[in-house]
Design a protein around this motif. Structure first.
Motif, short mmCIF file in Angstrom:
data_model
loop_
_atom_site.label_atom_id
_atom_site.label_comp_id
_atom_site.label_asym_id
_atom_site.label_seq_id
_atom_site.Cartn_x
_atom_site.Cartn_y
_atom_site.Cartn_z
N SER A 82 17.56 9.30 6.50
CA SER A 82 17.41 8.22 7.66
C SER A 82 16.78 6.77 6.94
CB SER A 82 16.71 8.72 8.63
OG SER A 82 16.09 7.69 9.37
N PRO A 83 17.52 6.10 7.25
CA PRO A 83 16.68 4.66 6.60
C PRO A 83 15.60 4.11 7.48
CG PRO A 83 18.95 4.28 7.26
CD PRO A 83 18.76 5.56 7.51
N GLY A 84 15.66 4.58 8.73
CA GLY A 84 14.90 4.30 9.62
C GLY A 84 13.12 4.65 9.55
N LEU A 85 13.15 5.92 8.87
CA LEU A 85 11.61 6.21 8.46
C LEU A 85 11.37 5.28 7.62
CD1 LEU A 85 12.61 10.17 7.60
CD2 LEU A 85 11.58 9.20 9.70
N ARG A 86 12.19 4.48 6.54
CA ARG A 86 11.46 3.63 5.54
C ARG A 86 10.71 4.57 4.64
NH1 ARG A 86 14.52 1.30 4.67
NH2 ARG A 86 13.88 -0.47 3.78
N ILE A 87 11.15 5.58 3.85
CA ILE A 87 10.52 6.19 3.17
C ILE A 87 11.27 6.20 1.58
CG2 ILE A 87 9.75 8.61 2.05
CD1 ILE A 87 8.14 7.59 4.66
N GLY A 88 10.46 5.37 0.59
CA GLY A 88 10.88 5.53 -0.56
C GLY A 88 9.79 5.82 -1.46
N TRP A 89 10.17 5.89 -2.71
CA TRP A 89 9.02 6.31 -3.67
C TRP A 89 9.33 5.46 -4.97
CZ3 TRP A 89 12.59 9.70 -1.83
CH2 TRP A 89 13.57 10.26 -2.72
N MET A 90 8.43 5.42 -5.89
CA MET A 90 8.41 4.92 -7.22
C MET A 90 7.49 5.73 -8.17
SD MET A 90 7.87 1.20 -8.85
CE MET A 90 6.23 0.72 -8.37
N ILE A 91 8.31 6.17 -9.26
CA ILE A 91 7.60 6.89 -10.28
C ILE A 91 7.51 5.93 -11.80
CG2 ILE A 91 7.76 8.71 -12.08
CD1 ILE A 91 9.84 9.93 -9.96
N ALA A 92 6.28 5.80 -12.13
CA ALA A 92 6.07 4.79 -13.30
C ALA A 92 5.00 5.22 -14.04
CB ALA A 92 6.04 3.40 -12.47
N PRO A 93 4.89 4.53 -15.38
CA PRO A 93 3.73 4.74 -16.11
C PRO A 93 2.54 4.74 -15.28
CG PRO A 93 5.27 3.52 -17.49
CD PRO A 93 5.70 3.70 -15.81
N PRO A 94 1.33 5.29 -15.46
CA PRO A 94 0.05 5.42 -14.79
C PRO A 94 -0.28 3.84 -14.57
CG PRO A 94 0.00 7.19 -16.26
CD PRO A 94 1.25 6.40 -16.76
N GLU A 95 -0.48 2.93 -15.61
CA GLU A 95 -0.95 1.85 -15.47
C GLU A 95 -0.19 0.93 -14.61
OE1 GLU A 95 -2.66 -1.99 -18.37
OE2 GLU A 95 -1.10 -0.46 -18.87
N LEU A 96 1.19 0.90 -14.66
CA LEU A 96 1.94 0.19 -13.66
C LEU A 96 1.70 0.74 -12.51
CD1 LEU A 96 4.12 -1.86 -12.85
CD2 LEU A 96 5.77 -0.20 -14.17
N LEU A 97 1.97 1.90 -12.27
CA LEU A 97 1.81 2.61 -10.84
C LEU A 97 0.25 2.22 -10.16
CD1 LEU A 97 3.68 4.33 -9.66
CD2 LEU A 97 2.44 6.38 -10.15
N ALA A 98 -0.60 2.09 -10.99
CA ALA A 98 -1.89 1.55 -10.55
C ALA A 98 -2.05 0.17 -9.85
CB ALA A 98 -3.22 1.69 -11.27
N LYS A 99 -1.51 -0.65 -10.74
CA LYS A 99 -1.41 -2.03 -10.60
C LYS A 99 -0.34 -2.32 -9.09
CE LYS A 99 -3.43 -3.95 -14.13
NZ LYS A 99 -4.77 -4.67 -13.96
N ALA A 100 0.63 -1.58 -9.22
CA ALA A 100 1.62 -1.48 -8.09
C ALA A 100 1.10 -1.18 -6.56
CB ALA A 100 2.68 -0.63 -8.29
N THR A 101 -0.11 0.02 -7.19
CA THR A 101 -0.86 0.28 -5.72
C THR A 101 -1.75 -0.57 -5.31
OG1 THR A 101 -0.70 2.67 -6.67
CG2 THR A 101 -2.20 2.25 -4.99
N MET A 102 -2.40 -1.25 -6.08
CA MET A 102 -3.16 -2.48 -5.67
C MET A 102 -2.45 -3.66 -4.86
SD MET A 102 -5.79 -5.06 -7.99
CE MET A 102 -4.33 -6.02 -8.40
N CYS A 103 -1.35 -3.90 -5.64
CA CYS A 103 -0.57 -4.93 -4.85
C CYS A 103 0.00 -4.22 -3.51
CB CYS A 103 0.97 -5.30 -5.72
SG CYS A 103 0.33 -6.08 -7.05
N LYS A 104 0.38 -3.26 -3.50
CA LYS A 104 0.69 -2.31 -2.10
C LYS A 104 -0.69 -2.49 -1.00
CE LYS A 104 2.67 1.70 0.17
NZ LYS A 104 3.46 1.04 1.03
N GLN A 105 -1.79 -2.37 -1.48
CA GLN A 105 -2.83 -2.32 -0.51
C GLN A 105 -2.93 -3.64 0.21
OE1 GLN A 105 -6.54 -1.84 -2.89
NE2 GLN A 105 -7.71 -1.92 -0.97
N PHE A 106 -2.29 -4.65 -0.51
CA PHE A 106 -2.70 -6.01 0.18
C PHE A 106 -0.92 -6.44 0.72
CE2 PHE A 106 -5.64 -6.03 -3.53
CZ PHE A 106 -6.77 -5.66 -2.46
#
Lengths: 395, 395
Positions: A241-265
């Motif tokens: 279902s697109p309406g749930l709006r559930i996606g995910w990203m697998i990435a190297p730890p450093e990139l994942l940490a930076k992306a998480t910080m961006c997602k926070q804001f």
């Protein structure tokens, strides 16, 4: 009002304008990029949401970790393992649809002026999303086996891009699937040029016959050093279902940490209510049946569309029959003096009460105006046959 | 890996580090910025979600308009009308929490180097969110009646900011409420200097006694030309459930259109499942009772915390008793040689098993290290009294 300068790089898409015409009564639409609502497992999602609100209401309704709701990360990790990707729950973050994964990649990686290589054609919202962060997009040509890796290598060597964005499996809009050989080549290029590769994979589960080759992420274990240069975006939108709006990203730890910080804001976190519901659904064990169902129905529709295109349009179009996904990518050949401009055909088609999307906007560079995208997902077989007949008349 | 240059402007917050310590057994936490899970109307939300999946499963599970799900926009328009804001459903967009409204404002409005005026102190995630778009933040001083409008005028005249961001009602972290007189003055400043004012209002419904003054948006009808210079961000997070991630933004049409375009490439749309659930909930008529309940419970807790602070800390702290919201904002006076550094106090407090957030990070400029934020939302009255006692011991 003076808006941010980054808005100068994008425009509201021509496709959006087309979509306004789709309300016309009696129209058969091949224009959408969405799954058929009739495929949704409503009962399963009802049960899952009730269970979430009964067993874990506190978690499902409260603020959650930016990285994602742990029970869902655990389920997604298990889901990826069934597809040959070895990832722990803390090796992925949950995103608000995979569109947000693209946005976070843009925010995290792209400085204004940075170069990004995409397939020509590629997903329209990726082009716009990356341009908003100031990316300069470069198009790598594709054929029926996906991006041409020899051309890709030349472009990487020349442009030293910040990242290479690919939809290797049942691409949007191309429907093309990158061959196993080329997948390995892409991994080698990542290592050779130390270039980040983004694998967007919303359609990989939607195959009709044989399964496609393993994802680039799954194959990375065979190419030493490549996993640290790979990001993989997944989504429940096309299969559940697109309406749930559930996606995910697998990435190297450093990139994942930076992306998480961006997602926070960006949005603090993805709806925990939707995440808990998706986790309960995956846990319920209904997913394999749901996948089997969508594969069967969309497979029949793809079959019907391919046959109808041959019957009704003959040598006026060329296309490769897709083995999965939601789309046909076709090209007007101009044979026998027939129309070879898909924009013009789109206008005539609307008059005949059938709609599709011209292909030109999907090119970041050098648009091919003879191309068009046809979705077979939302019309049933009878409508597909009638719609393609109208298309033949429009042509 | 080389990340985007915009990441140089932000850092993971010191508060995030503090939060890692909150798992300590037996700790009483005043550190959070979230509502009490025990306040959630789980039964009401269960019913609402089931109704959404029964009556409108197609809409609730399918892709939706970027602007928002129409039934929810209609409900939110009606909700805003009860608060004196005259807005049609197409005058607002739904956002993935009001955090996303801030992100879209940043993306739409802020070019690198643009100046933005915020209150000193202000919401931490706003500071970081705007900095990611390259904003240079300027702090306008506040007192118990909110931002000092004479100082604000000087700063606007000097810096010609792209926008002014305020949390006028029960501010985070300040707990302060902008007086009626100053609200009108802000509207006059908007018109005089043709400056966009952003009113962030997640706490306005959470008042304990008398209602606060009408929102700046509601008052704009009295100041000609001001409405076209106002954006208003609302949220269901503090009064209903943060896990739904339902916020909204009211803004002039041109700004709303640009923000919608940016949202299209940020997350396509907010979860239609969460939107349909929220719409059904608002339609069910349970909201007034829910609001009455949270006002009563949080009001008692605020009362208890104020009394305990006076009793246990005496003249070592100064604060204004908040009339709503989730927070006390206090200042260590250093009286009788007591500690006046809230960072140091935070460390000692953790040892005594009580936690709060030091105030310094909430300042975009010139941090006041004597300040601290205490949330009274998640601990009950007995725990509040015990926690403040420990705080007194730590001091």
């Amino acid at each position: 009002m003076q808006f941010a300068s980054r808005l100068d790089n994008v425009e509201t898409s021509a496709i959006r304008e087309l979509f306004k015409l789709l309300g016309k009564p009696g129209i058969i639409s091949f224009a959408g990029g969405f799954p058929d609502s009739a495929m949704f497992d409503v009962e399963g999602l009802k049960e899952a949401s009730q269970k979430a609100l009964t067993e874990e209401a506190g978690g499902a309704l409260q603020y959650g970790a930016t990285e994602g709701y742990e029970p869902l990360r655990t389920q997604l990790s298990a889901f990826m393992k069934t597809k040959g990707v070895d990832v722990e729950s803390n090796g992925l973050i949950v995103t608000t649809g995979s569109q947000q994964a693209l946005d976070l990649l843009g925010k995290t990686m792209i400085s204004p002026g940075d170069k990004v290589i995409v397939e020509g054609p590629t997903f329209l919202a990726t082009i716009q999303c990356f341009r908003l962060y100031g990316a300069q997009l470069i198009s790598a040509p594709i054929d029926a086996n996906g991006v041409k890796t020899d051309e890709l290598e030349k472009l990487i060597a020349e442009h030293k891009p910040k990242l290479v964005y690919l939809i290797p499996t049942f691409g949007n809009p191309s429907g093309a699937t990158l061959s196993l050989e080329r997948r390995k080549k892409v991994l080698e290029l990542a290592v050779k040029y130390q270039t980040l590769i983004v694998e967007d994979d919303p359609y990989g589960d939607l195959y009709f016959g044989e399964a496609p080759p393993p994802s680039i992420m799954a194959l990375s274990k065979d190419v030493s050093g490549s996993r640290e240069l790979l990001a993989h975006c997944g989504s429940l939108s096309k299969v559940l279902s697109p309406g749930l709006r559930i996606g995910w990203m697998i990435a190297p730890p450093e990139l994942l940490a930076k992306a998480t910080m961006c997602k926070q804001f960006s949005d603090a976190h993805t709806s925990t209510f939707a995440q808990a519901t998706a986790a309960q659904y995956l846990k319920s064990g209904r997913m394999p049946r749901t996948l089997a169902h969508v594969r069967e129905v969309y497979g029949q529709r793809a079959q019907a569309m391919g046959a109808a295109l041959k019957r009704e349009l003959g040598d006026a179009v060329s296309f490769t029959q897709p083995n999965g996904g939601l789309f046909f990518w076709a090209r007007l050949t101009g044979a026998n003096g027939k129309l070879a401009d898909a924009n013009e055909l789109a206008k005539r088609a609307i008059e005949k009460l059938v709609a599709f999307v011209p292909g030109a906007p999907f090119f970041a560079e050098k648009p091919d105006v003879a191309t068009l995208r046809l979705s077979f997902a939302t019309a049933d077989v009878a409508k597909i046959e009638e719609g393609v007949k109208r298309l033949g008349q429009a042509l």
